[in-house]
Design a protein around this motif. Structure first.
Motif, short mmCIF file in Angstrom:
data_model
loop_
_atom_site.label_atom_id
_atom_site.label_comp_id
_atom_site.label_asym_id
_atom_site.label_seq_id
_atom_site.Cartn_x
_atom_site.Cartn_y
_atom_site.Cartn_z
N THR A 256 9.03 -47.23 4.88
CA THR A 256 7.80 -47.21 5.88
C THR A 256 8.12 -48.24 6.92
OG1 THR A 256 6.46 -46.68 4.00
CG2 THR A 256 5.33 -47.83 5.94
N SER A 257 8.76 -49.24 6.75
CA SER A 257 9.04 -50.18 7.95
C SER A 257 9.84 -49.58 8.75
CB SER A 257 9.82 -51.45 7.31
OG SER A 257 8.77 -52.15 6.20
N TRP A 258 10.94 -49.09 8.44
CA TRP A 258 11.83 -48.31 9.56
C TRP A 258 11.28 -47.03 10.30
CZ3 TRP A 258 16.30 -49.77 11.43
CH2 TRP A 258 17.15 -48.73 12.08
N GLN A 259 10.26 -46.63 9.55
CA GLN A 259 9.53 -45.51 10.24
C GLN A 259 8.67 -46.14 11.47
OE1 GLN A 259 7.83 -43.41 7.33
NE2 GLN A 259 9.49 -41.76 7.08
N ALA A 260 8.12 -47.06 10.96
CA ALA A 260 6.92 -47.91 11.65
C ALA A 260 7.79 -48.63 13.23
CB ALA A 260 6.40 -48.91 10.98
N MET B 147 9.03 -48.66 18.97
CA MET B 147 10.22 -48.31 19.97
C MET B 147 9.67 -46.93 20.66
SD MET B 147 13.70 -49.70 18.08
CE MET B 147 14.05 -48.02 17.53
N LYS B 148 9.50 -45.94 20.19
CA LYS B 148 9.09 -44.79 20.84
C LYS B 148 7.78 -45.09 21.72
CE LYS B 148 7.50 -40.46 19.11
NZ LYS B 148 7.35 -39.68 18.16
N SER B 149 6.84 -45.86 21.33
CA SER B 149 5.89 -46.00 21.96
C SER B 149 5.89 -47.29 23.10
CB SER B 149 4.40 -46.73 21.01
OG SER B 149 4.85 -48.02 20.94
N THR C 228 2.43 -49.92 20.91
CA THR C 228 1.67 -49.93 19.34
C THR C 228 2.46 -51.16 18.80
OG1 THR C 228 1.43 -47.68 19.38
CG2 THR C 228 1.50 -48.87 17.32
N SER C 229 1.65 -51.89 18.03
CA SER C 229 2.34 -53.11 17.35
C SER C 229 2.87 -52.58 15.98
CB SER C 229 1.24 -54.35 16.90
OG SER C 229 0.17 -53.66 16.15
#
Length: 68
Positions: free
Chosen positions: A14-18, A23-25, A29-30
């Motif tokens: 989940t942390s990697w996906q977040a 980075m994508k945003s 997004t925090s």
């Protein structure tokens, strides 16, 4: 132990996906918001915890002059 470190240790997927979402945003997004979104996506039964910690801080407003 900080919340960030605990999240990385307890749920690295989940942390990697977040992190990818942040980075994508491009920083709009925090990590905290992205992590919560990803966590609820992976584990819908935790949706009740989605808004925990996202309440505005209570601040005391000073009285207006002459309203004593």
């Amino acid at each position: 132990m900080s919340t960030l470190l605990a999240r990385w240790i307890l749920d690295p997927v989940t942390s990697w996906q977040a992190l990818h979402d942040v980075m994508k945003s491009r920083g709009t997004t925090s990590f905290d918001v992205a992590w919560r979104r990803r966590r609820v996506t992976r584990f819908p039964d935790e949706a009740t915890y989605l808004h925990h910690g996202h309440q505005p801080e209570e601040t005391s407003v000073p009285p207006a002059p002459g309203s004593h």
